[in-house]
Scaffold this motif. Structure first.
Motif, PDB file in Angstrom:
ATOM      1  N   TYR A  46       0.855  -1.182   0.000  1.00 45.79           N
ATOM      2  CA  TYR A  46       0.000   0.000   0.000  1.00 45.79           C
ATOM      3  C   TYR A  46       0.891   1.231   0.000  1.00 45.79           C
ATOM      4  O   TYR A  46       1.753   1.374   0.866  1.00 45.79           O
ATOM      5  CB  TYR A  46      -0.920   0.018   1.227  1.00 45.79           C
ATOM      6  N   ASP A  51      -2.339   6.701  -2.523  1.00 46.44           N
ATOM      7  CA  ASP A  51      -3.470   5.918  -2.047  1.00 46.44           C
ATOM      8  C   ASP A  51      -3.776   4.769  -3.008  1.00 46.44           C
ATOM      9  O   ASP A  51      -4.886   4.624  -3.516  1.00 46.44           O
ATOM     10  CB  ASP A  51      -4.702   6.796  -1.851  1.00 46.44           C
ATOM     11  N   SER A  76      -6.277  -1.410  -5.746  1.00 48.39           N
ATOM     12  CA  SER A  76      -7.333  -0.735  -4.983  1.00 48.39           C
ATOM     13  C   SER A  76      -6.961   0.733  -4.799  1.00 48.39           C
ATOM     14  O   SER A  76      -5.793   1.064  -4.639  1.00 48.39           O
ATOM     15  CB  SER A  76      -7.511  -1.388  -3.612  1.00 48.39           C
ATOM     16  N   TYR A  77      -7.981   1.585  -4.790  1.00 48.45           N
ATOM     17  CA  TYR A  77      -7.819   3.031  -4.646  1.00 48.45           C
ATOM     18  C   TYR A  77      -8.755   3.552  -3.569  1.00 48.45           C
ATOM     19  O   TYR A  77      -9.678   2.865  -3.153  1.00 48.45           O
ATOM     20  CB  TYR A  77      -8.183   3.751  -5.952  1.00 48.45           C
ATOM     21  N   ASN A  78      -8.555   4.822  -3.220  1.00 49.41           N
ATOM     22  CA  ASN A  78      -9.457   5.514  -2.297  1.00 49.41           C
ATOM     23  C   ASN A  78      -9.713   4.689  -1.047  1.00 49.41           C
ATOM     24  O   ASN A  78     -10.845   4.319  -0.747  1.00 49.41           O
ATOM     25  CB  ASN A  78     -10.779   5.873  -2.995  1.00 49.41           C
ATOM     26  N   HIS A  79      -8.629   4.407  -0.340  1.00 46.13           N
ATOM     27  CA  HIS A  79      -8.679   3.610   0.889  1.00 46.13           C
ATOM     28  C   HIS A  79      -9.364   2.269   0.645  1.00 46.13           C
ATOM     29  O   HIS A  79     -10.166   1.815   1.437  1.00 46.13           O
ATOM     30  CB  HIS A  79      -9.341   4.386   2.023  1.00 46.13           C
ATOM     31  N   GLN A  80      -9.057   1.668  -0.487  1.00 45.73           N
ATOM     32  CA  GLN A  80      -9.507   0.350  -0.912  1.00 45.73           C
ATOM     33  C   GLN A  80     -11.010   0.252  -1.147  1.00 45.73           C
ATOM     34  O   GLN A  80     -11.579  -0.830  -1.125  1.00 45.73           O
ATOM     35  CB  GLN A  80      -9.013  -0.722   0.051  1.00 45.73           C
ATOM     36  N   SER A  81     -11.672   1.387  -1.386  1.00 44.72           N
ATOM     37  CA  SER A  81     -13.107   1.344  -1.662  1.00 44.72           C
ATOM     38  C   SER A  81     -13.387   1.044  -3.133  1.00 44.72           C
ATOM     39  O   SER A  81     -14.482   0.614  -3.475  1.00 44.72           O
ATOM     40  CB  SER A  81     -13.777   2.655  -1.254  1.00 44.72           C
ATOM     41  N   ASN A  82     -12.422   1.284  -4.023  1.00 42.46           N
ATOM     42  CA  ASN A  82     -12.558   0.977  -5.445  1.00 42.46           C
ATOM     43  C   ASN A  82     -11.433   0.031  -5.832  1.00 42.46           C
ATOM     44  O   ASN A  82     -10.286   0.233  -5.445  1.00 42.46           O
ATOM     45  CB  ASN A  82     -12.452   2.243  -6.298  1.00 42.46           C
ATOM     46  N   ASN A 101      -7.315   6.861  -9.909  1.00 42.12           N
ATOM     47  CA  ASN A 101      -7.806   7.599  -8.750  1.00 42.12           C
ATOM     48  C   ASN A 101      -7.485   9.090  -8.838  1.00 42.12           C
ATOM     49  O   ASN A 101      -7.428   9.774  -7.840  1.00 42.12           O
ATOM     50  CB  ASN A 101      -7.248   7.013  -7.454  1.00 42.12           C
TER      51      ASN A 101
END
Length: 131
Positions: A46, A51, A76-82, A101
């Protein structure tokens, strides 16, 4: 270090078909691009600054043809939300993809190596200039 479904058999720790699952955390102050890194199957990294999380999810040996290895990478992006799934075939040579992102970071997949009894994916992360 996170152990998932581990078992002990003949001095080998396994997590199903993957090895030990580890996540490496690179803080903003430690990020210096270009940065080369390699991940074993089941490991992830990470990067706090852009991010972005890169996970070497699994590899299919000799798929779809002999001599080719196919890696599945989850970004994963945006704190793993996407998240998005990337397929990388070793016979295709190097492959790059841009982070989705809104940052100007690029991850380059370089090579899949088989070392001892595990696979390793060689990668780098870099920025590109915006005009």
């Amino acid at each position: 270090m996170l152990f998932i479904s581990c078992s002990f058999d003949d001095d080998e720790i396994t997590g199903g078909s993957n090895s030990i699952h580890s996540t490496y955390y690179i803080e903003s102050s430690q990020t210096s691009v270009p940065m080369d890194f390699s991940l074993k199957e089941g490991e992830s990294v990470y990067f706090e600054l852009p991010d972005i999380s890169v996970e070497f999810y699994t590899v299919y040996e000799h798929y779809p043809i002999g001599g080719n290895n196919q890696a599945i990478i989850i970004i994963s992006y945006n704190h793993q939300s996407n998240a998005q799934e990337i397929e990388y075939n070793s016979s295709d040579g190097q492959k790059s993809f841009q982070a989705k992102n809104g940052t100007n970071y690029v991850v380059q997949l370089k090579e899949i190596l088989k070392r001892d009894n595990y696979f390793e994916l060689e990668m780098s992360i870099n920025q590109y200039g915006r005009l």
